[in-house]
Design a protein around this motif. Structure first.
Motif, PDB file in Angstrom:
ATOM      1  N   ASP A   1       0.785  -1.449   0.018  1.00  0.00           N
ATOM      2  CA  ASP A   1      -0.017   0.036   0.090  1.00  0.00           C
ATOM      3  C   ASP A   1       0.924   1.237  -0.022  1.00  0.00           C
ATOM      4  O   ASP A   1       1.933   1.319   0.887  1.00  0.00           O
ATOM      5  CB  ASP A   1      -1.090   0.034   1.321  1.00  0.00           C
TER       6      ASP A   1
ATOM      7  N   LYS B   1      -0.132   2.869  -6.417  1.00  0.00           N
ATOM      8  CA  LYS B   1      -1.223   1.956  -5.861  1.00  0.00           C
ATOM      9  C   LYS B   1      -2.329   2.327  -5.066  1.00  0.00           C
ATOM     10  O   LYS B   1      -1.925   3.408  -4.273  1.00  0.00           O
ATOM     11  CB  LYS B   1      -0.538   0.547  -5.107  1.00  0.00           C
ATOM     12  N   ALA B   2      -3.580   2.188  -5.627  1.00  0.00           N
ATOM     13  CA  ALA B   2      -4.877   2.695  -5.045  1.00  0.00           C
ATOM     14  C   ALA B   2      -5.923   1.531  -5.224  1.00  0.00           C
ATOM     15  O   ALA B   2      -5.555   0.636  -6.209  1.00  0.00           O
ATOM     16  CB  ALA B   2      -5.106   3.935  -5.270  1.00  0.00           C
ATOM     17  N   TYR B   3      -6.838   1.647  -4.339  1.00  0.00           N
ATOM     18  CA  TYR B   3      -8.068   0.875  -4.444  1.00  0.00           C
ATOM     19  C   TYR B   3      -9.430   1.501  -4.951  1.00  0.00           C
ATOM     20  O   TYR B   3      -9.467   2.729  -4.869  1.00  0.00           O
ATOM     21  CB  TYR B   3      -8.198   0.190  -3.197  1.00  0.00           C
TER      22      TYR B   3
ATOM     23  N   LEU C   1      -1.980  11.751   2.340  1.00  0.00           N
ATOM     24  CA  LEU C   1      -2.108  12.924   1.203  1.00  0.00           C
ATOM     25  C   LEU C   1      -3.420  12.522   0.632  1.00  0.00           C
ATOM     26  O   LEU C   1      -3.799  11.451  -0.092  1.00  0.00           O
ATOM     27  CB  LEU C   1      -0.930  12.501   0.138  1.00  0.00           C
TER      28      LEU C   1
ATOM     29  N   PRO D   1      -6.820   1.068   4.302  1.00  0.00           N
ATOM     30  CA  PRO D   1      -5.620   0.982   3.769  1.00  0.00           C
ATOM     31  C   PRO D   1      -5.208   2.110   3.094  1.00  0.00           C
ATOM     32  O   PRO D   1      -6.029   2.853   2.342  1.00  0.00           O
ATOM     33  CB  PRO D   1      -5.697  -0.398   2.798  1.00  0.00           C
ATOM     34  N   TYR D   2      -3.738   2.517   3.312  1.00  0.00           N
ATOM     35  CA  TYR D   2      -3.562   3.507   2.064  1.00  0.00           C
ATOM     36  C   TYR D   2      -3.638   3.115   0.766  1.00  0.00           C
ATOM     37  O   TYR D   2      -3.578   2.003   0.262  1.00  0.00           O
ATOM     38  CB  TYR D   2      -1.634   3.626   2.248  1.00  0.00           C
ATOM     39  N   GLY D   3      -4.256   4.258   0.144  1.00  0.00           N
ATOM     40  CA  GLY D   3      -4.418   3.962  -1.314  1.00  0.00           C
ATOM     41  C   GLY D   3      -6.207   3.730  -1.445  1.00  0.00           C
ATOM     42  O   GLY D   3      -6.413   3.776  -2.709  1.00  0.00           O
TER      43      GLY D   3
ATOM     44  N   VAL E   1      -8.665   9.941  -3.084  1.00  0.00           N
ATOM     45  CA  VAL E   1      -7.608   8.874  -2.753  1.00  0.00           C
ATOM     46  C   VAL E   1      -6.860   9.243  -1.504  1.00  0.00           C
ATOM     47  O   VAL E   1      -6.454  10.561  -1.250  1.00  0.00           O
ATOM     48  CB  VAL E   1      -6.886   8.355  -3.717  1.00  0.00           C
TER      49      VAL E   1
ATOM     50  N   LYS F   1      -0.498   7.517   0.882  1.00  0.00           N
ATOM     51  CA  LYS F   1       0.675   7.566   1.878  1.00  0.00           C
ATOM     52  C   LYS F   1       1.569   8.637   1.219  1.00  0.00           C
ATOM     53  O   LYS F   1       2.209   8.419   0.018  1.00  0.00           O
ATOM     54  CB  LYS F   1       1.386   6.214   1.721  1.00  0.00           C
TER      55      LYS F   1
ATOM     56  N   LEU G   1       4.831  10.535  -0.309  1.00  0.00           N
ATOM     57  CA  LEU G   1       6.188  10.071  -0.392  1.00  0.00           C
ATOM     58  C   LEU G   1       6.633  11.445   0.111  1.00  0.00           C
ATOM     59  O   LEU G   1       6.227  12.303   0.257  1.00  0.00           O
ATOM     60  CB  LEU G   1       6.061   9.824  -2.016  1.00  0.00           C
TER      61      LEU G   1
ATOM     62  N   ASP H   1       6.218  14.210  -2.203  1.00  0.00           N
ATOM     63  CA  ASP H   1       4.975  15.133  -1.504  1.00  0.00           C
ATOM     64  C   ASP H   1       5.151  16.035  -0.564  1.00  0.00           C
ATOM     65  O   ASP H   1       4.588  17.222  -0.493  1.00  0.00           O
ATOM     66  CB  ASP H   1       3.798  13.953  -1.275  1.00  0.00           C
TER      67      ASP H   1
END
Lengths: 268, 268, 268, 268
Positions: free
Chosen positions: A189, A253-255, B11, B46-48, B60, B63, B65, B68
């Motif tokens: 993630d 990555k994202a959902y 983010l 979850p992240y994403g 979204v 997470k 970076l 960012d």
């Protein structure tokens, strides 16, 4: 001061700007169109020393950077260029400790740069379908002392990726869009996908596949690097430049909206 | 899977492409022109994950970076842009364990990226003449967890550099040519100097100073990054781009022809 | 339909993309690495006809454009490239009837393009200090039928300009800043100066001289042209491009604040 | 010397670089954020005179070039930019006497530039499907004195082109590929087609259509123009630039291999 010793790799930069990356061996003489240098004379000099050939051409005996090494690799495939390498390192967030899946290994240039940056705590998993690419990469990595940080794997990212929870997946393959779903599974993630493609049609397919898989922050850039010839009174850009190497597609990555709720494994 | 927890930095990337870098706090509601999100609803995802605002805009929760983070720093000075950051990291050879002198600290963007790459084994020595730049950098580095890898120093690289045997010196100051001699002393053999300047006159002065000091492999580049808007049937480059940020001058420490012989300390 | 006749100039564009600009002569055979074509077979064909060499390579017998002609001139000096030519024509406002001073004549490429656009009612006054440049230009202009629209003059624009009330002055000389005052005198009110220089130092001197002389709307641009290789499924920019030819400085004749009042001749 | 008279169009270029294109009327006062100028004071001055506003801002009263005029047209559609205009004029070979088909008329910018270059002996046939585009173009052409050289036609180049034996066809329409066959019929032997499209997919369709129709010398370019800010000691490119406007596709009318033999009308 760091003296050049027998067995060291050095980069000769000649007066005319040529570059020779060689290993220093006692008793050897290095010949070029600008004269020769006896390598015995180089031993004991500090890195960066200037030395003259028998014909009076002044060279620098430089300490090779990793970039010098990779640009000297046999170009058995199209390589990734410095202007693109820097951007890939930056946007992937790859650094010490990162775990990165890469494919194809190709000439090993990007593989080596990734290894340089994940070392000593991380690992690069580099896939290629061609055995000779892997063998070549093993040799080059060995030569620059980064072999231990790379797992070279015969395989095709469009078929499957063995690893999971990796920080980044870097694609440099002809059909990156076919590897997007696998990359999503392999990424942790918050992980980042980077894909390099020479043609715009590859980019379009890849970006649409990334959208379909729910990736976020999808972007595509191209990077142009222009050299300047700087000399007081005569300063100007160089006449020629690379107009194109690859487009760089990046995504996180994202959902998809319902993907998290639908998946039992997502319970925190 | 990595779940978002209270206290995490996330983010938000909104449906319209806006970015909000925030800290997750229980009981808080994040408002925007695209509606609001209760941060309690984000915790545990979850992240994403994608999540909808009260008005149905899909965001979204990414997470952040390191990129960012630095692009979100207060822009108290002109910052170094991603296209240039990647190239600086690449050509300087900076990675885990590197010791780097940098100045000025400015908004701390390059400082932080250098810290990210030298950690955990290396160190950045970042100079600035402005106390408030150093204070701001300290705060930003603290926020992103990289404070311990940077020594922030009130000082002027054109006056003196305390360190020696460093791997790289990165100059982002108005008169880099005045720091070239100091940089040479500070660099290890084989070390790299990188200098960023917005004007061509600065570049000319710096390059001539590098020549005078015997540096080798002197080069100057500018990097252009172009974004593409990729959508099947509607693909084209973006309309606007940065035409210029800085020129990047690079060089390697080297010795003049007679410099090695003249200096007793060079005996291997 | 326009048939190719004996004595016509035609441009062969070969299957591999080579270009041959030739004169059609009866009984002649044109040989190339892609086979030969008997020119008798070309006579009577319409311009644009495709024809095969003895080895089966398919060529087009095109009607040469003025651009084909000038790009085929002997390159006795650095030429002005198409990307820059178009911009010069545009910003100078040169068209049918314009009177233009140009120097140096050089290889005659820009001279010829200017002649093409001022004809039949205008005139180009083209200066060069080298007699052989003028002789070459005369020959090339003759060949393309534009000789009568150009006055070729041995002279140096930095020394003096004979003409007055001209619509545009186009400088392509090593020290354009020394010709700025003369250009101002030669230009009509509202006239345009365009100066082409390869180095940035030339640009700086020229722009400062233009400011000193009171010119208005001073601008400097550089133009980059990128070729795309378009083929369904394989579309991408070409690998190499010209990174630099010349900077183009443009300005309009204007008067300093007190210049009009001071000059008796300005009374309307 | 050419004095400004009542009824003239002049271009004020202000000290801060703003541009105002106005008609000089007695008794009028022109107001701006940099002060006002009484137009009576401008009458009788030479074009290019500098004059001060009541607040001491120094302006130039310039003679508008055709480029100033077109850039001042109402932007009722996306316009063609100068960097592209110059290239279109150049590669189309359009000049005094040329007969050119153009579509769509759009905001009339390219129409006007074409008219400027074909005048006084040539003619532009400009098609648009929108009546209001044609009306606007008529008005703008009238204003700049080029109305008589343009035939404005309600029509769609993808349906039919009335003219034949034209020197150039310039396409600036959403589906240029559908107009390629019509363009071929309209062009004289040796004639040139130029097509402007913002997206790469349009380019691909157009280029493939041109191949299918037998066109020769098919090329696609994009042109980037970068402004430099030149001032001694502070010279650098401007920060922002247009990264993209349109791709420019060019081709020459040519016949397929068997097309000439098959057509009785081709007998010379």
């Amino acid at each position: 001061m760091e003296a050049i010793r027998e067995g060291d790799r050095i980069l000769f930069i000649t007066e005319r700007g040529k570059r020779y990356l060689i290993e220093v061996r006692r008793g050897r003489r290095f010949h070029s169109s600008e004269g020769y240098i006896d390598l015995d004379d180089v031993i004991g000099l500090p890195y960066g020393a200037r030395i003259q050939t028998n014909t009076g051409s002044t060279w620098v005996a430089a300490k090779p950077l990793i970039l010098d090494e990779v640009l000297n690799f046999p170009r058995i495939t199209q390589i990734v260029y410095p202007k693109d390498l820097g951007y890939v390192i930056l946007v992937s967030g790859v650094r010490c400790g990162s775990r990165v899946v890469e494919g194809g290994t190709g000439a090993g240039v990007l593989t080596t740069m990734l290894a340089y940056h994940v070392a000593p705590a991380g690992r690069v998993y580099s896939y290629d379908v061609e055995e000779d690419h892997l063998e070549n990469a093993a040799k080059q990595l060995e030569k620059v002392g980064l072999r231990e940080f790379v797992e070279l794997k015969r395989g095709d990212l469009t078929k499957s990726i063995d690893e999971s929870d990796v920080d980044a997946v870097i694609l440099d393959i002809p059909t990156p869009w076919l590897a997007v779903a696998n990359a999503k599974k392999a990424l942790r993630d918050g992980g980042v996908l980077v894909s390099l493609s020479p043609t715009i049609e590859q980019v379009i397919e890849t970006v649409e596949a990334l959208r379909d898989e729910g990736f976020a922050d999808i972007a595509c850039v191209e990077i142009l690097l222009r050299n300047l010839r700087v000399r007081r009174g005569m300063t100007r850009p160089e006449h020629l430049m690379h107009a194109h190497t690859v487009y760089i597609v990046t995504a996180r990555k994202a959902y998809k909206l319902d993907e998290v709720a639908a998946d039992e494994t997502f319970k925190a």
